[in-house]
Design an enzyme around this catalytic site. Structure first.
Site, PDB file in Angstrom:
ATOM      1  N   ASP A   1       5.356  30.960  17.506  1.00 15.09           N
ATOM      2  CA  ASP A   1       4.950  31.364  16.157  1.00 15.09           C
ATOM      3  C   ASP A   1       4.584  32.848  16.158  1.00 15.09           C
ATOM      4  OD1 ASP A   1       4.409  31.033  13.484  1.00 15.09           O
ATOM      5  OD2 ASP A   1       2.334  30.419  13.815  1.00 15.09           O
TER       6      ASP A   1
ATOM      7  N   ASP B   1       5.514  28.781   6.294  1.00 13.87           N
ATOM      8  CA  ASP B   1       4.361  28.290   5.531  1.00 13.87           C
ATOM      9  C   ASP B   1       4.682  28.012   4.065  1.00 13.87           C
ATOM     10  OD1 ASP B   1       3.200  28.644   7.933  1.00 13.87           O
ATOM     11  OD2 ASP B   1       2.016  30.393   7.386  1.00 13.87           O
TER      12      ASP B   1
ATOM     13  N   GLU C   1       7.664  37.442  14.614  1.00 12.58           N
ATOM     14  CA  GLU C   1       8.518  38.392  13.868  1.00 12.58           C
ATOM     15  C   GLU C   1       8.551  39.763  14.538  1.00 12.58           C
ATOM     16  OE1 GLU C   1       6.190  36.365  12.557  1.00 12.58           O
ATOM     17  OE2 GLU C   1       7.638  34.918  11.811  1.00 12.58           O
TER      18      GLU C   1
HETATM   19  C1  GLC Z   1       1.205  30.346  10.942  1.00 13.50           C
HETATM   20  C2  GLC Z   1       2.254  29.261  11.121  1.00 13.50           C
HETATM   21  C3  GLC Z   1       1.636  27.905  10.881  1.00 13.50           C
HETATM   22  C4  GLC Z   1       0.444  27.730  11.831  1.00 13.50           C
HETATM   23  C5  GLC Z   1      -0.554  28.855  11.632  1.00 13.50           C
HETATM   24  C6  GLC Z   1      -1.698  28.805  12.647  1.00 13.50           C
HETATM   25  O1  GLC Z   1       0.789  30.416   9.625  1.00 13.50           O
HETATM   26  O2  GLC Z   1       3.360  29.462  10.295  1.00 13.50           O
HETATM   27  O3  GLC Z   1       2.575  26.878  11.054  1.00 13.50           O
HETATM   28  O4  GLC Z   1      -0.147  26.500  11.599  1.00 13.50           O
HETATM   29  O5  GLC Z   1       0.088  30.105  11.786  1.00 13.50           O
HETATM   30  O6  GLC Z   1      -1.223  28.910  13.938  1.00 13.50           O
END
Ligand code: GLC
Length: 760
Positions: free
Chosen positions: A329, A450, A332
């Site tokens: 995650d 999200d 980017e």
């Molecule tokens: C980002 C991710 C989400 C995750 C959050 C906390 O917003 O896209 O899926 O739960 O970070 O890690």
């Protein structure tokens, strides 16, 4: 495939894995120069005219579009099925605004397909820095491509149909990876399950209620202060013990791994990276730092092989406790604030807000502030912040981050896969990534980030995922139930009914929102949700065989109607229904309160799998009570199902081939060990079973057979649906005993009997 190069590329391609010698043309291609550009022909047919020019930051390429052509692909975009008449930016960002105005998003896949009845071609613009593609805003009848560099590399693909284009594109950029079987099941996630006790309670609840589930996901709070590759001692004192317990319940564990490493002397991942010189630097040679969850972080330089090795080693050690999958995650990379050059008041405010009030009202202002910061550079899109950092390549040459920004997560995924190879050689890996570049399909599954608990977000997930499939990425999903905001009972039911057909099926939600595990609303809702998850597990034999097909040829698991019915005009624009594989049409309910919906059935006859009724093609209104997702089987199509188990890895025992025979229908039975890479060496079972109508006889034949593995089922049931004509069912000239179940005629036989018929 035709390769077009403008200027001299400065860097190697990150997307391309194998460029066949055909790339400079081949017999079918013809390029004719005209007064101010070229005309491109394939098999004697003109595809388009192309012009090459410049814009303020580099090369501009335009090509013609015919009035009735549609545009698809372009990866993850918040946009409708047909991408025509839109403008898109390609610059990976942590996009919190899931709306058309929120372009760009997390992933950049600059590959598109132009199609209409009788014509189809694809174009891949291979540039991982900033890119802009206009599909008909500036000029109704033209595509405009602006590359943020003085050079451009384009690949043009054509063929007889859409699948040939995807075959060629995934040959160039890599075939979709074959996931382990458990990854094709249902996944339960939450930001965050707060302790190992809670994780075990959730897992036990699934087993107690007999709701199938294959994996529990751990979000950032399992870590010690958001330091990557660590566990919180208070909340997760015994990760190994927790994972062993979960494994004994046949559940897997996927942990999130962000990309920023907390800048802190004495923290092993930081110290080791500094020692190995594995982090990005600023143009002045200092460590590049940006704020993420743990505060100021440094970022691995994945361009260098030493940087990738550093990451793979850290990851392999971390996975030693038994972690099964990795969720990448914030890659980017997402940066909340930078010390330089954005030391503005806005940056300060957002920094304080996130440090002091991550969950509360301040959060809202924090996101607003980020958007303000984000509008400062690169392009017009929200959040498109430049990252003033420098990479080193293996020869010590400097590469500005902005030249390869979109490929950063791709390189991270390569390093992550290396980590799996160290930790568990010979086994399949599983990575889910938020950010991506073209070629990601060979390494990871993706999700669309999200979204919100919103009916609109649920509906748009269909064209988003279909177009990811048309961008070479079959293994994709959206957060079921919605990530932000509060889900309601009906939405959770309907979204799970839809999610059961997402290639990647995970329920995930944010901190501070209503819990959304299947049982939270009590009866009757929890039974409806559970039944939708069971439906996924019923369909596993069919869906799993679509994954092997995707792996072999790049064919998407879920497909827009026009993929199978290219002669049907209407099929090019329908986006609230889709096909799973070639045979199963799904028409999910996407509005609250609806108990029926309009369905378009393309070109052939269809069997309503709930009522058993045979339907003619065209538009019709179909019943959709709350416990049902409308499903249709194509004439001369087949699906393979089984009884749902608690996990995808349990043997299927009996499989059922549901067929609707007009003339002849074939089903593929596929199985392998679901865990190792041995299927690549021939250790799999595959049979193509066909049922043909001859007068009143249904004649069964095994047309292809590969017996490299003993499948997890021993009995095959063949259920002939919508076939009142059946008088006898024959195998090898011998009449089989049959029984009737409702309107269906059913024959059952041992797998040995079936396969022996072909061998003999
Ligand atoms: C980002 C991710 C989400 C995750 C959050 C906390 O917003 O896209 O899926 O739960 O970070 O890690």
């Amino acid at each position: 495939m035709l390769k077009i190069v403008v200027g001299s590329p400065r860097l190697r391609s990150f997307a391309v894995v194998s460029e066949p010698p055909c790339c400079t043309g081949g017999d079918a291609w013809r390029v004719v120069e005209d007064r101010d550009g070229v005309e491109v022909y394939w098999s004697g047919r003109k595809l388009f005219s192309m012009r090459i020019a410049t814009w303020e930051r580099g090369v501009e390429i335009t090509h013609t579009l015919e009035r009735d052509e549609h545009v698809y692909g372009l990866g993850e975009k918040y946009a409708h099925q047909d991408r025509r008449f839109k403008r898109f930016h390609f610059w990976n960002v942590d996009q919190t605004v899931h709306l058309p105005s929120g372009d760009p998003m997390y992933k950049s896949i600059p590959f598109y397909i132009v199609a209409k009845p009788g014509k189809v071609y694809g174009v891949f613009v291979d540039y991982p820095g900033y890119l802009y593609i206009d599909t008909g805003v500036e000029h109704l009848d033209r595509i405009v491509i602006r590359v943020g560099a003085g050079y451009a590399v384009l690949y043009v693909f054509s063929g007889e149909n859409l699948y040939e284009i995807l075959d060629a594109y995934t040959r160039l950029t890599g075939r979709p990876f074959m996931p382990p079987k458990w990854a094709v099941g249902y996944h339960q996630s939450r930001y965050s399950y707060a302790s190992q006790d809670e994780v075990l309670r959730v897992a036990e609840e699934f087993r107690r209620r007999r709701i199938p589930c294959d994996a529990i996901w751990l979000d950032i709070d399992y870590m010690d202060g958001y330091r990557l590759f660590t566990w919180s001692r208070d909340r997760f004192p015994d990760p190994r013990g927790m994972i062993e317990k979960l494994h004994s319940m046949n559940m897997r564990v996927v942990t999130i791994v962000d990309v920023g490493i907390k800048e802190e002397k004495g923290y092993h991942a930081y110290d080791r990276g500094v020692e190995l010189n594995a982090f990005l630097r600023t143009p002045d040679g200092e460590l590049f730092r940006g704020g993420v969850w743990p505060g100021l972080c440094v970022f691995p330089d994945f361009l260098r092989s030493s940087g990738r090795r550093y990451w793979a080693q850290r990851l392999a050690e971390f996975m030693g406790v038994g972690v099964d999958g990795i969720w990448l995650d914030m890659n980017e990379p997402a940066i909340f604030y930078m010390e330089k050059p954005f030391r503005s008041m806005v940056a300060e405010v957002s920094k304080r807000l996130i440090e002091n009030d991550v969950e509360g009202a301040g959060n809202h202002y924090f996101w607003r502030a980020r958007h303000l910061i984000g509008t400062t550079s690169v392009g017009k899109g929200i959040g498109m912040v430049d990252i003033p950092a420098v990479h080193l390549d293996d020869d010590g040459g400097e590469v500005r981050h902005s030249e390869i920004h979109n490929a950063y997560p791709l390189l991270e995924n390569e390093a992550t896969k290396m980590g799996f190879e160290i930790a568990r050689p010979g086994r399949r890996w599983f990575i889910l990534t938020r950010s991506a570049y073209a070629g990601i399909q060979r390494l990871a599954a993706v999700w669309t980030g999200d979204n919100q608990s919103d009916w609109g977000h649920m509906a748009i997930s269909i064209p988003m995922l279909l177009n990811l499939g048309l961008s070479g990425v079959p293994f994709a999903g959206a957060d079921v139930g919605g990530f932000g905001d509060d889900v309601d009972p009906e939405m959770l039911v309907r979204w799970t009914q839809l999610g059961a057909f997402y290639p990647f099926f995970r329920n995930h939600s944010s901190k501070g929102t209503r819990r959304q595990e299947p049982w939270v609303f009590g009866e009757p809702w929890s039974s409806y949700v559970a039944e939708a998850i069971r439906l996924r597990y019923r369909l596993l034999p069919y869906i799993y065989s679509m994954f092997i097909e995707a792996h072999r040829s790049g064919k998407p698991v879920i497909r827009p109607l026009f993929a199978e019915f290219p002669q049907d005009e209407q099929s090019y624009v329908v986006e609230d229904e889709f096909l799973v594989g070639p045979s199963l049409l799904v028409a999910p309910v996407l509005t609250p309160g609806a108990r029926a919906r309009a369905v378009y059935l393309p070109q052939v006859r269809w069997l309503d799998l709930w009522s058993g009724e045979v339907l003619e093609p065209g538009w019709r209104l179909v019943e959709a009570p709350i416990d049902r997702v409308p499903l249709f089987l194509r004439e001369d199509g087949a699906v393979v199902t089984t009884e749902p188990r608690s996990s995808a890895t349990e043997p299927w025992g009996t499989v059922t081939i549901d067929v609707f025979v007009g003339r002849k229908a074939c089903a593929v039975l596929y199985d392998d060990d679901g865990e190792t890479a041995d299927f690549e060496k021939g250790r799999f079972f595959e049979a193509k079973v066909c049922i043909e109508r001859r007068g009143g006889d249904a004649v069964i034949r095994v047309e292809e057979l590969h017996m490299g593995y003993e499948p997890g089922f021993s009995k095959v049931r063949i259920r002939l649906l919508g076939s009142p004509w059946v008088e006898r069912v024959l195998l090898e000239g011998e009449e089989l005993r049959v029984y009737r179940s409702g309107k269906a005629v059913v024959a059952e036989l041992g797998i040995g009997r079936l396969t022996a018929s072909q061998q003999g």
